[in-house]
Every structure is written in C-alpha cells, then in structure tokens.
Design an enzyme around this catalytic site. Structure first.
Site, PDB file in Angstrom:
ATOM      1  N   HIS A 114       0.873  -1.173   0.000  1.00  0.00           N
ATOM      2  CA  HIS A 114       0.000   0.000   0.000  1.00  0.00           C
ATOM      3  C   HIS A 114       0.916   1.231   0.000  1.00  0.00           C
ATOM      4  CE1 HIS A 114      -2.798   2.958   1.838  1.00  0.00           C
ATOM      5  NE2 HIS A 114      -3.775   2.152   1.480  1.00  0.00           N
ATOM      6  N   ASP A 152       2.978  -4.930   7.895  1.00  0.00           N
ATOM      7  CA  ASP A 152       1.745  -4.150   7.782  1.00  0.00           C
ATOM      8  C   ASP A 152       0.572  -5.133   7.857  1.00  0.00           C
ATOM      9  OD1 ASP A 152      -0.504  -2.783   6.974  1.00  0.00           O
ATOM     10  OD2 ASP A 152       0.386  -1.952   5.150  1.00  0.00           O
ATOM     11  N   GLN A 173      -4.737  -5.626   6.648  1.00  0.00           N
ATOM     12  CA  GLN A 173      -5.728  -6.506   6.026  1.00  0.00           C
ATOM     13  C   GLN A 173      -5.691  -7.908   6.610  1.00  0.00           C
ATOM     14  OE1 GLN A 173      -7.973  -5.323   4.101  1.00  0.00           O
ATOM     15  NE2 GLN A 173      -7.059  -3.349   3.633  1.00  0.00           N
ATOM     16  N   LYS A 188     -10.465  -0.875  10.112  1.00  0.00           N
ATOM     17  CA  LYS A 188     -10.648  -2.037   9.232  1.00  0.00           C
ATOM     18  C   LYS A 188     -11.012  -3.280  10.043  1.00  0.00           C
ATOM     19  CE  LYS A 188      -7.216  -0.122   6.125  1.00  0.00           C
ATOM     20  NZ  LYS A 188      -7.782   0.204   4.819  1.00  0.00           N
ATOM     21  N   CYS A 245      -4.615   2.497  -3.798  1.00  0.00           N
ATOM     22  CA  CYS A 245      -3.382   2.978  -3.169  1.00  0.00           C
ATOM     23  C   CYS A 245      -2.235   1.994  -3.353  1.00  0.00           C
ATOM     24  CB  CYS A 245      -3.575   3.265  -1.674  1.00  0.00           C
ATOM     25  SG  CYS A 245      -4.768   4.542  -1.357  1.00  0.00           S
TER      26      CYS A 245
END
Ligand SMILES: Cc1ncc(COP(=O)(O)O)c(C=O)c1O
Lengths: 156, 423
Positions: free
Chosen positions: B140, B217, B220, B243, B381
């Site tokens: 991202h 990261d 998700q 999220k 993104c």
C-alpha cells in the site's frame, strides 16, 4: 436497465466510448498536453493543431472509463474549427453543465458558444465522483491551449 | 477448488454449520439495514473500512456519556476511570496480537501513522546513507511513501521484492535482496488490492538469519485471521482499528520493547515526558514516550470493544465463513465472460480484484452502485502493483464477517449487468 443509468450513460456516450473519434496522434499537431486523474489512474493525451488562433485539428490518446473516453471523443469533435477563445468558452459551459455550478462560470460561460452534442453529459452532475472523469480531457485541452508542458491533473 | 485445505474446511464447515449465524451477526451492524437506491445495501468495501457493530458504537457512546475525562493526569474519579479504560484497551490489543507486554503497544491514528513513526524514529536513528530497505511490490502507498521520504533524506536505497503473475512474492528473489546493506524489511501481511496473504513468517525468518529487523503491515490481516506477533517474531506490526470493525482515527503499533526503548521519540509534547525544564527534558518510558498529547481516548476504547466483538465470534468461525465466501465468489466470478481475476493464489483473504474486458472499473462501480452494491474501483493505493499488471485500475469486492452468499449473488448479477450494458 434502470431509467437513471440511461440518463448518465446516454446512447451517444456509449457509442463514443466504444468507438472514440479522433483517436490517435496526428503528426501535424503543434500543441499537446497530458491529463491524469490521480483518483483512478486514468491518463490521456490531447493533441491540437492551432493555426492563426483556430483549432484546425484535435485528437487524443489514452485509456479510461466510458465517461472520460466519450467526453474526450466528443470534445475533439466539438472544438474543431473553433477559435481558441470559443473553445475555451465551450469548456466553461461544459464545466457548468457537468459540475452543476450556478455561479460565475455559468453566467460568464459560453459567449457565443453552444453545447450542442455535449448536452448528453447532463446526467453526470448527479454523480459527483464522475464529474472529474468528464472534465479530465477538457483540463488537458485547456493545458494544451496554454502550451503547458507539465501534466495536468483533475486535482488542480 | 478441491485442495486439501479446501476439503479440510468443508469437513470442518459441515460439522459446525450452525455455529456461525451470519444473519444474527448482521443484526449487530445497524448500518447494514439501510437501503441504497431503493435496494438493500450490499457492502463489499470492508478492505477500505469496515462497518461497526453496535458493541463498538455503544462503547464510544458510553465513554462520552459516562466515562470521559482526560487520562493520565486527573486525580479525580472520572479521569481515573477513563485512564483505566484506555489502558485496558491497550491490554486488549496486546492480547489480541499476542505481545509479551502492554507497553509494547503504541496507540496511533492508524497504520499510516505507525509506519511513519517507525520511519521517522527507528529509520532516522539507525538507517544511514547507502543502507537498504526491502519492500514488496504488493505494498500500500502508506508502506512505500514514508520510506521514500526517508530515502530522500538519508540517501537510502529501496529494494523491491518482485511478484509472479499470480501475485505471489518471489521468495527466491527476496533471499537475494537480503545483503549486508539491508537494514530493514517492511512488508504487508496481506495485500489490500489482491487479498494475497504473504509468507511473513518465512520472510521474517530469512531476514533474522542476517540480523535484519522486519516491520509487518497487518491492516488486512487482523480482521481475517488470528495473528501472534511472538510466533511470527516480527519486530514491528501495525494495523488500523477502522478495518477491524473499530472506530476510525485509532490504530496500533506493536514493537519489541528493546527496539522501542532504543528509538527516539516521535512527536514532542505532553504525556511523553517525565520532567521538563527549559534546559532539558527527560522522556517518559514506553509506550508513553511515543504518545505525545491527548490521544484518541474514545477511539482506543472503541477499538477494545471491536477486539472483544471479533474475539467473541472467534477466528475459527470467521475464517471458515469468509473462506467459504471466497471460494463461492471466486467460482461465480470465474464463470463471467471476459473477466480477469488478479491474485490467483491459494492463500488469500476474501478480496476479489478484477477487470472486465471493455468495461472500465469505474463504470462497473457506477452500475453496481445503482444496484445498491458498494465496491471499490481504482488503484487501491497500490499503483506500483497496478503497473506490474499493466492496468491503471481494478474493481475490488472485499468481504467482511457480515457478508453472505446473497451478497456474492448480487455482485455477480450486477457484474453481468455491467457486461451486458457495455457489451
Ligand atoms: C495494507 C494496508 N496498509 C496500510 C493502509 C493504511 O491504513 P490507514 O489509512 O488506516 O492508515 C491500508 C488501508 O488503506 C491498507 O490496506
């Protein structure tokens, strides 16, 4: 398909999106500018031939959604044989149409200009996120008129 | 797909078919009852931001109605109560991630701020000219740009792990990138644009063999699978609360205590100090050293409630439900003419990214919106990833624990309508 989708995607728009007119890079052009919509990544280049202040030829290349492709295609048809000033007023009139703004632009726009076929884009104003798709080719066109070298974006 | 994993899931599913009742789960999300353009809302953009269960909404409301005051400073009841709840939320995040200690959890605005924090503190202090940071093609923008800013400041080099045509990281190339100049690896646990789950454990193991720390990261990943930072052995792990069915404006950075202690502060201000004179300031201990100013108190409490909610449902159930949706949706979309799906690997979360020949993603998005279906159309993104596949945009449907097979059916019907309309 529901009625209001057809308001946005009128037959003329679908037709021009599928078969864009004036698609390509005319070797004789003497102005060009790139347009970029950072929101969706769409890019296109507008090529103009200007002779004695008159747009004698207009073409474009690029890839994008149906709205931006049809807008570019119809734009190149409409600006041909207009003076730079006439073409610019047409942009203002078009912008007022799709952005739905009632202000200064709308009043001052279109001295002697007539939207003609561009009226098919009237449905766009109901879709705020799609306004930039419709105006992208025009931003590139205005930049080419000014002889701007840098890419323009819809965020300017 | 008749893979071993698929069969195992099927068996598992059959044995506790009734355990996860998605109808009941949907009742917890007031927003899903809405109609859009005269049709029931089909929300398929949870990867951008997930909807909130009533438990989260209530926790935030209750905080403001009954438990609110500034934290870490008042000597009165309300301030103590708010502090307790805020610090309690930190412990919830700690347990959720399997961190050793609560002080290893820093509250931030979200993943973006967490990555910037690491780049601006760890990066500024420990990275130098000619050092290398390894990223992946799947990242991202928020795990690219902070490193580019640091690169431009320091004269670093960014090295990028390539992917194959399925979207999978090319691990043999990754190994070759790790050298004596590599000072940090920063990779996603799961691609927001494609749904691909990366082999982070192996990525971390290989980096650690050479003494290189790894930032993961997890934006998700955390909504869709159990995460254990100690098992992964990552050095930093970041995610955003919004999220994970929590409020926006709150997220967490996990860092190993020794690293956090060695890092300089991020921003200066109140709460991050222990004593201040005009000559000299002593910094507070972690995590407070990194939390200057009044934080998002209600947001942290809401995030705690979101973690309780997700944990209450349980990841066994959530993973089963979402993996079944993924298989069902993948098969259904694959039957659509001239549709190309990106991210065709086995290990995925329920995100489907696709293009249709002759129909631009934006137009698909508008047609679906008319059917009350919310998807994302664009570059997500992740422009370098789009470039890798030679496209400027895709349409992306991303699922959450509240989505159903009917949502998939609506998506597929809508996509077919778009094909017909522009065909
Ligand atoms: C993989 C990934 N990383 C980072 C981010 C940035 O998160 P936020 O905007 O919440 O800081 C996102 C969300 O857009 C994401 O999907």
């Amino acid at each position: 398909m529901t009625f209001d989708l057809r308001e946005l995607y009128q037959e003329v728009i679908l037709d021009h999106a599928k078969q864009p007119r004036n698609f390509g890079h005319p070797p004789a052009c003497n102005r060009q500018a790139k347009g970029h919509n950072p929101l969706c990544g769409d890019r296109l280049t507008v090529y103009l031939t200007i002779e004695d202040g008159v747009v004698t030829d207009a073409a474009f290349e690029g890839a994008g959604c149906a709205i931006s492709m049809a807008s570019a295609s119809l734009m190149t048809e409409m600006v041909k044989n207009k003076t730079e000033a006439e073409a610019h007023s047409l942009f203002e009139l078009f912008h007022a149409l799709v952005a739905g703004d009632q202000g200064e632009n709308a009043e001052n726009a279109g001295d002697g200009a007539d939207l003609g076929k561009l009226a098919v884009f009237s449905g766009v104003r109901e879709y705020p996120v799609r306004v930039k798709c419709a105006t992208l080719p025009w931003h590139a066109f205005a930049a080419a008129l000014k002889g701007k070298q840098d890419d323009v974006t819809t965020e300017e | 797909m008749t893979t071993a994993a698929g069969i195992r899931r099927q068996v598992q599913r059959d044995s506790d078919r009734l355990a996860f009742d998605v109808r009941r789960v949907r009742e917890d999300f007031p927003i899903l009852k809405q109609r859009v353009n005269g049709r029931p809302l089909v929300f398929l953009d949870s990867a951008a931001s997930a909807q909130k269960p009533r438990a989260v909404i209530r926790a935030v409301q209750q905080c403001y109605e009954r438990e609110y005051a500034n934290i870490h400073r008042g000597v009165y009841f309300l301030s103590e109560r708010a502090t307790e709840l805020f610090e309690g939320a930190r412990v919830k995040v700690q347990r959720f991630l399997g961190a050793r200690e609560a002080r290893e959890i820093i509250f931030v605005r979200g993943a973006t701020e967490a990555i910037n924090l690491v780049a601006q503190t760890y990066g500024r202090k420990f990275l130098n000219r000619a050092d290398e940071v390894v990223l992946s093609t799947l990242e991202h923008h928020s795990n690219i740009v902070p490193w580019q800013m640091l690169r431009d400041e320091k004269g670093l080099t960014l090295r990028i792990i390539p992917i194959d045509d399925s979207g999978a990281l090319r691990m043999e190339e990754y190994e070759k990138l790790l050298g004596t100049r590599t000072k940090l690896v920063a990779v996603t646990h799961c691609s927001n644009a494609l749904g691909i789950v990366t082999p982070v454990k192996e990525i971390i193991r290989l980096a650690h063999e050479k003494g290189i720390p790894v930032l993961v990261d997890g934006c998700q990943a955390v909504p869709h699978m159990p995460v254990d930072v100690r098992d992964l052995d990552c050095d930093f792990y970041v995610f955003s609360g919004h999220k994970l069915y929590g409020p926006s404006g709150i997220g967490a950075l996990y860092g190993k205590a020794a690293l956090l202690e060695a890092m300089p502060p991020y921003q200066g201000g109140g709460d991050m100090i222990s004593t201040v004179t005009f000559e000299k300031t002593e910094y507070n201990v972690i995590p407070h050293k990194f939390e200057a100013g009044t934080p998002n108190i209600a947001g942290a409490i809401g995030l705690g409630a979101a973690i309780d909610y997700v944990s209450g449902l349980g990841f066994d159930e959530i993973v089963d439900h979402e993996q079944e949706l993924l298989e069902y949706a993948t098969e259904a979309l694959a039957e659509t003419n001239s549709l190309r799906l990106f991210g065709t690997v086995e290990d995925k979360v329920c995100i489907l990214s696709f293009i249709i020949e002759g129909v631009h993603p934006h137009d698909i998005g508008t047609i679906l919106d008319h059917e009350g279906i919310a998807i994302r159309a664009g570059h997500h993104c992740a422009q370098p990833l789009m470039d890798r596949f030679g496209v400027t945009a895709t349409a992306r449907a991303s699922f959450g624990l509240y989505n159903t097979r009917e949502d998939v059916d609506a998506l597929v019907a809508g996509v077919r309508k778009a094909v017909e309309f522009f065909g």
